[in-house]
Design a protein around this motif. Structure first.
Motif, PDB file in Angstrom:
ATOM      1  N   PRO A  76       0.808  -1.234   0.000  1.00 31.78           N
ATOM      2  CA  PRO A  76       0.000   0.000   0.000  1.00 31.78           C
ATOM      3  C   PRO A  76       0.832   1.270   0.000  1.00 31.78           C
ATOM      4  CG  PRO A  76      -0.915  -1.599   1.536  1.00 31.78           C
ATOM      5  CD  PRO A  76       0.392  -2.159   1.064  1.00 31.78           C
ATOM      6  N   GLU A  77       1.950   1.273   0.728  1.00 28.29           N
ATOM      7  CA  GLU A  77       2.787   2.468   0.769  1.00 28.29           C
ATOM      8  C   GLU A  77       3.382   2.776  -0.597  1.00 28.29           C
ATOM      9  OE1 GLU A  77       6.605   4.312   3.256  1.00 28.29           O
ATOM     10  OE2 GLU A  77       5.932   2.252   3.603  1.00 28.29           O
ATOM     11  N   LEU A  78       3.859   1.745  -1.298  1.00 30.55           N
ATOM     12  CA  LEU A  78       4.418   1.962  -2.627  1.00 30.55           C
ATOM     13  C   LEU A  78       3.330   2.315  -3.634  1.00 30.55           C
ATOM     14  CD1 LEU A  78       7.160  -0.805  -2.935  1.00 30.55           C
ATOM     15  CD2 LEU A  78       7.340   1.540  -2.097  1.00 30.55           C
ATOM     16  N   SER A  79       2.136   1.766  -3.456  1.00 36.03           N
ATOM     17  CA  SER A  79       1.027   2.096  -4.356  1.00 36.03           C
ATOM     18  C   SER A  79       0.675   3.576  -4.285  1.00 36.03           C
ATOM     19  CB  SER A  79      -0.200   1.243  -4.012  1.00 36.03           C
ATOM     20  OG  SER A  79       0.072  -0.130  -4.199  1.00 36.03           O
ATOM     21  N   SER A  80       0.944   4.196  -3.134  1.00 33.18           N
ATOM     22  CA  SER A  80       0.702   5.634  -2.993  1.00 33.18           C
ATOM     23  C   SER A  80       1.904   6.464  -3.439  1.00 33.18           C
ATOM     24  CB  SER A  80       0.372   5.968  -1.529  1.00 33.18           C
ATOM     25  OG  SER A  80      -0.759   5.261  -1.084  1.00 33.18           O
ATOM     26  N   LEU A  81       3.111   5.916  -3.287  1.00 34.73           N
ATOM     27  CA  LEU A  81       4.321   6.675  -3.582  1.00 34.73           C
ATOM     28  C   LEU A  81       4.668   6.691  -5.063  1.00 34.73           C
ATOM     29  CD1 LEU A  81       6.933   8.160  -2.727  1.00 34.73           C
ATOM     30  CD2 LEU A  81       7.964   5.900  -2.331  1.00 34.73           C
ATOM     31  N   ILE A  82       4.631   5.540  -5.738  1.00 33.11           N
ATOM     32  CA  ILE A  82       5.116   5.448  -7.115  1.00 33.11           C
ATOM     33  C   ILE A  82       4.355   6.367  -8.079  1.00 33.11           C
ATOM     34  CG2 ILE A  82       5.441   3.876  -9.066  1.00 33.11           C
ATOM     35  CD1 ILE A  82       6.049   1.666  -7.075  1.00 33.11           C
ATOM     36  N   PRO A  83       3.051   6.532  -7.964  1.00 30.06           N
ATOM     37  CA  PRO A  83       2.367   7.465  -8.881  1.00 30.06           C
ATOM     38  C   PRO A  83       2.864   8.897  -8.790  1.00 30.06           C
ATOM     39  CG  PRO A  83       0.768   5.995  -7.867  1.00 30.06           C
ATOM     40  CD  PRO A  83       2.070   5.764  -7.159  1.00 30.06           C
TER      41      PRO A  83
END
Length: 343
Positions: A76-83
């Protein structure tokens, strides 16, 4: 006849361009693009301006590619960061696949003040099957991190990871070769503030050995960050990922330890401050756009080991010359003092 052939070729090219342009975006995406991997998509995007525009702007397509390549991206953290990267998942894939290859940048240096923390996205595969994924954060602003040897441990002290691989035998060299040939690791380090990333693992193993005390198998993945171009003999640092595997005799193989560390040419662990300088260069440096074979990776690692041996020989020769000069200076002072007394 020549004019006729030219007209036919021109008509054929126009028809091809029209055919590509005529394909609806939804049809192109659902029946062609989603069946390709990242490198194939990158190659296809250079075929025409229309394809380049379609592929480069479809962030959902690149999100699916990243998730299929690295299961840890679903965190979830990467799903928010990468965009939030410059071009979203496409930028993340470009930064992280397949691995870094530095031909410039100092092996040690001042840390980037923007790197206040690191996120590690780690995936382990056996063959083509993922067996373990984890995302962990590391603070980089503490004095302990800045001065202590750089080392990121992925597992807790007594944590083990089951792999589903059976019939383990620590005594057999065949198991050593089997793990070396089939185990693959991706270790992506992300700077969340700078929106940058780099894959520090070589992907394929470069070495495997039994631990001298426990007998467990240690598989090493290595990437070299070089100060000068390869072959110039410049100072370099090694980013090494070591995976330790063990288990009961005849039972299931377990991953018992995974860590990332950095060493200089003399095999000494670098501190966090110097390692941040290397990571900054890794995130800004050149990327390999072709996945190396196991033989190519091991050959490159052997060349690096030879560079280390040559570096050690140069250091030893330099120290020997300095020792000789010190002895000669001491003898000269003694003879001068003796001559002064006699006179």
């Amino acid at each position: 006849m020549v004019a006729l052939q030219s007209t036919v070729d021109s008509s054929s090219n126009s028809a091809s361009s029209a055919t590509i342009s005529a394909v609806h975006h939804d049809v192109l995406r659902s029946h062609i693009l989603n069946r390709l991997d990242g490198p194939a998509l990158a190659a296809l995007s250079s075929a025409s301006p229309d394809l380049r525009s379609t592929i480069s702007t479809d962030d959902e397509l690149w999100r699916n590619i990243c998730a299929a390549t690295w299961p840890s991206v679903n965190n979830p953290e990467l799903s928010s960061l990468i965009p939030t990267f410059n071009h979203g998942y496409r930028s993340f894939f470009s930064d992280s696949f397949p691995a870094i290859h530095l031909s410039g940048g100092a092996a040690t240096g001042n840390p980037d003040p923007e790197i206040t923390g690191l996120i590690s996205a780690v995936d382990i595969y056996y063959g083509d099957s993922p067996i373990f994924s984890k995302v962990t954060e590391t603070e980089t602003v503490t004095s302990w991190f800045q001065t202590a040897p750089f080392r990121i441990e992925l597992l807790e002290a007594k944590e083990v990871v089951p792999t589903g691989i059976r019939d383990y035998s620590a005594a057999e060299d065949a198991w050593l070769r089997q793990l070396e040939e089939n185990l693959r690791v991706s270790w992506i380090v992300i700077d969340p503030a700078g929106r940058r990333s780099a894959n520090l693992s070589s992907g394929v193993a470069v070495a495997a050995r039994h631990h001298w005390l426990t007998g467990e198998v240690q598989v090493k993945f290595s990437t070299v960050a070089a100060e000068g171009a390869e072959g110039e003999g410049g100072e370099a640092a090694e980013c090494g990922v070591v995976v330790t595997c063990g288990g009961e005799e005849g039972g299931e193989v377990h991953v018992r330890d995974i860590y990332l560390g950095m060493e200089d040419m003399e095999g000494r662990s670098l501190c966090g401050r110097d390692s941040l300088g290397i990571l900054r260069g890794a995130m800004e440096g050149e990327r390999r756009r072709r996945v190396e074979t196991r033989e190519e990776g091991k050959e490159k690692y052997e060349r690096f080991l030879e560079r280390k041996r040559e570096w050690k020989r140069r250091v030893e020769r330099r120290e020997k010359v300095l020792d000789t000069l010190c002895v000669a200076t001491g003898v000269a002072f003694f003879l001068t003092f003796l001559a002064f007394l006699l006179m």
